[in-house]
Design a protein around this motif. Structure first.
Motif, PDB file in Angstrom:
ATOM      1  N   MET A 135      29.460  46.446  74.546  1.00  0.00           N
ATOM      2  CA  MET A 135      29.238  46.787  73.136  1.00  0.00           C
ATOM      3  C   MET A 135      30.533  46.674  72.344  1.00  0.00           C
ATOM      4  N   ALA A 136      31.613  47.167  72.924  1.00  0.00           N
ATOM      5  CA  ALA A 136      32.915  47.100  72.234  1.00  0.00           C
ATOM      6  C   ALA A 136      33.340  45.647  72.031  1.00  0.00           C
ATOM      7  N   ALA A 137      33.071  44.812  73.047  1.00  0.00           N
ATOM      8  CA  ALA A 137      33.446  43.399  72.932  1.00  0.00           C
ATOM      9  C   ALA A 137      32.668  42.707  71.826  1.00  0.00           C
ATOM     10  N   PHE A 138      31.366  42.927  71.760  1.00  0.00           N
ATOM     11  CA  PHE A 138      30.564  42.283  70.729  1.00  0.00           C
ATOM     12  C   PHE A 138      30.905  42.825  69.334  1.00  0.00           C
ATOM     13  N   LYS A 139      31.215  44.107  69.245  1.00  0.00           N
ATOM     14  CA  LYS A 139      31.608  44.684  67.960  1.00  0.00           C
ATOM     15  C   LYS A 139      32.933  44.085  67.490  1.00  0.00           C
ATOM     16  N   ALA A 140      33.842  43.835  68.454  1.00  0.00           N
ATOM     17  CA  ALA A 140      35.129  43.233  68.093  1.00  0.00           C
ATOM     18  C   ALA A 140      34.931  41.808  67.573  1.00  0.00           C
TER      19      ALA A 140
END
Length: 250
Positions: free
Chosen positions: A225-230
């Protein structure tokens, strides 16, 4: 590998061949089995020198095998007794070794695998005392296995089932369906913004399918999730928030 022995007992009814006993001891040692009992009226059976010839590095099992007079005595403390036979028995199903192994491991209680003698196997009376039956599928031309070979097959399947159950019970908490859905939404938003989905969803479905089939843990899901949000942030787009389902607004 887990060194804890399975609560499995190998029960041999009226065995005739000392070489088989030695080979069985080796097979048990190969796959982590330690408890075995011989049902035989012959008090000298376990004193035949031939047993040691094939019991490579399993001599201690030859010292620990017990001899009793009856099947009833051999399985008295077992909660599940499985008889092995290549014969069809009216009204009774014969499960394959892998199925028996999975159920035995899932039960987690002491159970017995019962094998008959080398010539005729288990009698109808023997089988009537068993709670379940099992068969090793073989060609019709030669349906019966050597006694030691048969024990080896079951010992292998029990060992496989034990380790499969250990792998299937991870210590980390897996992501639930809601988290997986959030990953999918965030990935679609980010990859659409990156132009990955301009030519359709086929590539996206294949990519996300492989990720979701791996069933990440909650920690791994949070990292995705953090990767896609970034990615979305770098593109000036915000993926839906897990808490609200809308681009970060509360």
């Amino acid at each position: 590998m887990d060194a804890t022995p399975l609560p499995a007992r190998i029960v041999l009814l009226r065995p005739r061949n000392a070489d088989n006993l030695g080979a069985i001891a080796r097979a048990m040692k190969n796959f982590g089995l330690r408890d075995w009992v011989v049902v035989s009226p012959n008090p000298k059976l376990l004193e035949v020198p031939g047993m040691h010839r094939l019991a490579v590095k399993a001599g201690e099992l030859l010292e620990s095998v017990r001899r009793v007079e009856t099947l009833e005595e051999a399985v008295a403390d077992c909660t599940w007794v499985v008889g092995t036979t290549s014969r069809s028995i009216d009204g009774r199903r014969r499960a394959p070794p892998a199925e028996i192994a999975r159920e035995a491991v899932a039960r987690g209680e002491r159970f017995a695998l019962v094998f008959g003698d080398e010539r005729s196997g288990l009698t109808n009376e023997d089988l009537a005392q068993c709670h379940a039956l099992s068969v090793i599928a073989a060609e019709e031309e030669q349906p019966s296995l050597n006694l030691a070979q048969a024990v080896l097959v079951y010992a292998y399947e029990l060992n496989q089932a034990r380790h499969a159950m250990t792998v299937a019970a991870p210590s980390a908490v897996l992501a639930d369906d809601a988290m997986l859905r959030n990953i999918r939404s965030a990935a679609e938003e980010a990859l659409t913004g990156a132009g990955f989905l301009r030519d359709g969803r086929g590539g996206f479905d294949a990519l996300l399918g492989s990720l979701l089939r791996a069933h990440p843990t909650r920690k791994e899901a949070a990292l995705w999730m953090a990767a896609f949000k970034a990615i979305a942030k770098a593109l000036g787009r915000a993926p839906p928030s897990p808490e609200t389902g809308e681009g970060g607004r509360r």
